[in-house]
Write an enzyme that holds these catalytic residues in place. Structure first.
Site, PDB file in Angstrom:
ATOM      1  N   ASP A 153      45.160  38.047  35.406  1.00 32.62           N
ATOM      2  CA  ASP A 153      45.526  39.294  35.054  1.00 32.62           C
ATOM      3  C   ASP A 153      46.129  39.454  33.899  1.00 32.62           C
ATOM      4  OD1 ASP A 153      46.439  41.815  35.434  1.00 32.62           O
ATOM      5  OD2 ASP A 153      49.131  40.918  35.913  1.00 32.62           O
TER       6      ASP A 153
ATOM      7  N   GLU B 172      42.094  39.680  32.183  1.00 30.65           N
ATOM      8  CA  GLU B 172      41.924  41.251  31.994  1.00 30.65           C
ATOM      9  C   GLU B 172      43.027  41.005  30.696  1.00 30.65           C
ATOM     10  OE1 GLU B 172      45.051  44.136  32.197  1.00 30.65           O
ATOM     11  OE2 GLU B 172      45.603  42.432  32.539  1.00 30.65           O
TER      12      GLU B 172
END
Ligand code: GLC
Ligand code: GLC
Length: 649
Positions: free
Chosen positions: A284, A326
């Site tokens: 992330d 991401e």
């Protein structure tokens, strides 16, 4: 290149570490370590060379790697070996993913196992579970504020349930992906709690400051991610009586990777989770992991080094594990997360194709694929061995992250064009069909992003409200066409749960006090399985979308040329409404072609197709299996019609 310092270091400390490991099965680990250690050493040195404890930390890193290797279950080691022999395992045409929240999809992890037949029915065989690790009940940002990285949150089940999911999927040849939030922890994580109690060791895991002096200097360069709800990038912590860096929400404390202990701890977490059976990690907010005063603290070279280290160290321990970046950043920056090697990936194996995603919405709103073609052609080629995650919607907002220069080149004013797109997609433009909501409007710069479900953004909600049947058909056709792109473009298609059933916006989020200030919850539905059963009933939008998707996934699986081998060629058919590309492998060739306009388009197939190595007189559509007839040498594309054209039936 041979590096004698690295080699000596390894020789010196490996035998010590191995002696402590008490295992005979270490040769594969040792072999991989010997071949990758130079790369690890040099990167570790780049980040941490000046430190007195450099050698001690490097030794600690090796010990963590070995400990996790020894703990790796036999079944996973076996799959490591198979994947080492087949490095294309995740780039195959056989793979189609779905991302979902286990609890909102079907109650919990056990509920997920109950739905394996549903995934089979659709053809999905890669599951991305949205954050499942423990996070606070309320301040959790949908699970992206983790309070314990080694524990499945009880709202989803237990660690045992998670391992059962992993095992069940593995037995079915399905892949499991989960999130690791590497950039920040929850303020309720044990490290944060210790920092709050004044423990300097743990304060050094974060960026904390006694007063505003340093934060003020940082703020000059830092943008704001959540300007409406979490303005500024620092939060004063009462317990600690210090300022702490919180780039996202005020309860998400940014980890300090200038401290090697943080990297080693987080690698330990990744390997621990890998040993529970995870195949792919969605890392992330990768762009944010390194901060430097005076910069925006995104995409810094050191951030790339951190990700390369995650990858290299995991390759030694668990080479069958892949990483997804991401990085929802500028197109040229995204590509860098694959690593800049021309030979093979040396950073992330996959990245979200946020550029394609945003450009698809641009094309839906404008009926023109001009900006999209310019933007996609201009993307640097990704290294061999890597792949995209192609998606239309996800749990986050849509940011219009493509380049101004392509908007200008297509003949529009970038500022006005972006304003138009936001207004169009958020239902503020006269005559629009799209029904999204503006997310995080920033009055300081006029920026806003967009929330909303695929179906509502594609016009289904307004069409159903108006009762106009043609509008309903058009909306369904738009959805199917967008799914066609992500299923045929090079990469792994990632369907967003609920979109397979044409789920509309869920306005209920505004009644929930923990969600009401974050309208991304408008597109994070709780699946109503009674409603979902209508997917078999003719005439329902859910049926039309579900069956079309099912058919396309099956067609994809029968098309080896759709596996991603950097074998994509965007073709210009001299019609701005039409988006087409060729995918080929040896003798196999498919031309995927999509009409973004709500009127018929005519393509001079007899004149253009032979140049693309496609005979115009025996065309078949791979999706329907039907022969396609031309009219006076022209291919007719009805509104939003799409084909995967080929010469072989
Ligand atoms: C990622 C997630 C997003 C979250 C943010 C902070 O971008 O996708 O949902 O808010 O990270 O963790
Ligand atoms: C991540 C993404 C950004 C998104 C944000 C919140 O930082 O990079 O695009 O808006 O999370 O959802």
């Amino acid at each position: 290149m041979y590096n004698p310092t690295a080699h000596l270091f390894l020789r010196k400390c490996l035998s010590d570490i191995l002696a402590g490991a008490n295992s005979k099965n270490t040769p594969p680990f040792e072999n991989r370590l010997y071949s990758l250690f130079n790369d690890i050493f040099e990167r570790f040195e780049k980040l941490y060379a000046g430190r007195e404890d450099f050698e001690e930390q490097l030794k600690a890193l090796l010990a963590v790697m070995l400990r996790n290797y020894v703990a790796r279950p036999a079944a996973l080691r076996k799959s490591d070996a198979q994947r080492e022999a087949n490095p294309g395992w995740f780039r195959s045409e056989q793979t189609t993913g779905m991302m979902l929240y286990a609890d909102r999809f079907n109650k919990d992890l056990n509920g997920l196992i109950d739905k394996i037949d549903y995934f089979d029915e659709l053809g999905v065989n890669l599951l991305h579970l949205m954050p499942v690790l423990e996070s606070p009940k309320e301040k959790n940002d949908g699970g992206y504020a983790v309070s314990d990285y080694r524990k499945i949150d009880k709202r989803f089940g237990s660690n045992k349930d998670f391992k059962k999911v992993a095992k069940t999927l593995r037995e079915k040849d399905m892949l499991l992906m989960i999130d690791v939030v590497v950039n920040h922890t929850s303020d309720e994580h044990e490290w944060a709690a210790k920092a709050q109690q004044g423990d300097a060791h743990y304060q050094d895991y974060y960026y904390t400051f006694p007063d505003r002096t340093v934060p003020e200097l940082f703020e000059r360069g830092l943008p704001e991610v959540f300007p409406e709800t979490a303005p500024g990038n620092f939060t004063f912590d009462e317990a600690m009586q210090r300022w702490v860096m919180t780039v996202f929400n005020h309860y998400q404390w940014d980890l300090n990777y200038t401290n090697p202990k943080v990297f080693i701890e987080m690698l330990d977490v990744v390997l621990f989770l890998a040993n529970m059976g995870v195949d792919i990690f969605r890392m992330d907010a990768v762009a944010f992991v390194w901060k430097r005063m005076g910069t925006a603290s995104q995409n810094l070279p050191e951030a790339h080094i951190i990700h390369q280290l995650f990858k290299l160290c995991t390759q030694v321990v668990a080479p069958g594990v892949a990483f997804l970046a991401e990085a929802i950043v500028a197109p040229d920056e995204i590509v860098k997360y694959f690593g800049e090697s021309k030979v093979w990936s040396n950073e992330h194996d996959m990245a979200y194709n946020a550029t394609l995603m945003a450009l698809l919405w641009n094309s839906i709103a404008t009926h023109s694929t001009k900006v999209m073609q310019l933007g996609l052609r201009d993307l640097p080629e990704k290294p061999p061995g890597t792949t995209w995650i192609n998606y239309i919607r996800c749990h986050d907002d849509i940011g219009l992250g493509f380049e101004d220069r392509h908007i200008s080149e297509a003949g529009f004013d970038p500022y006005m064009h972006r304003r138009f797109l936001t207004r169009f997609l958020t239902n503020k433009f006269e005559g629009t069909f799209a029904k999204g909501m503006p997310f995080m409007y920033n009055p300081k710069n006029g920026d806003a992003r967009i929330s909303g479900s695929l179906a509502s953004l594609a016009g289904l909600e307004t069409a159903l409200e108006s009762g106009n049947r043609l509008a309903v058909t058009r909306a369904v056709d738009r959805i199917n066409m967008l799914h066609s792109v992500i299923l045929s473009y090079g990469g792994i298609p990632m369907v967003y749960y609920g979109d397979e059933l044409a789920t509309l916006n869920d306005y209920g989020f505004s009644d929930d006090p923990t969600h009401s200030d974050d309208n991304r919850w408008i597109h994070r539905p709780v699946i109503d399985w009674k409603e979902a059963a209508k997917r078999t009933r003719k005439g329902q939008p859910s049926q039309a979308v579900f069956t079309a998707l099912q058919r396309m996934i099956a067609a994809r699986k029968a098309s080896p040329e759709l596996a991603d081998n950097n074998n994509l060629e965007i073709v210009n058919l001299e019609n701005e409404h039409v988006f087409a590309y060729v995918r080929s492998k040896d003798d196999l060739l498919t031309l995927a072609i999509h009409n973004f306009k709500d009127t018929d388009q005519f393509i001079h197939a007899h004149a253009t197709f032979p140049g693309l190595r496609l005979q115009h007189d025996r065309l078949f559509d791979k999706i329907s299996g039907k022969k396609i007839e031309l009219e006076e040498g022209r291919l007719i594309l009805k509104p939003y019609q799409h084909y995967w054209l080929t010469n072989t039936q």
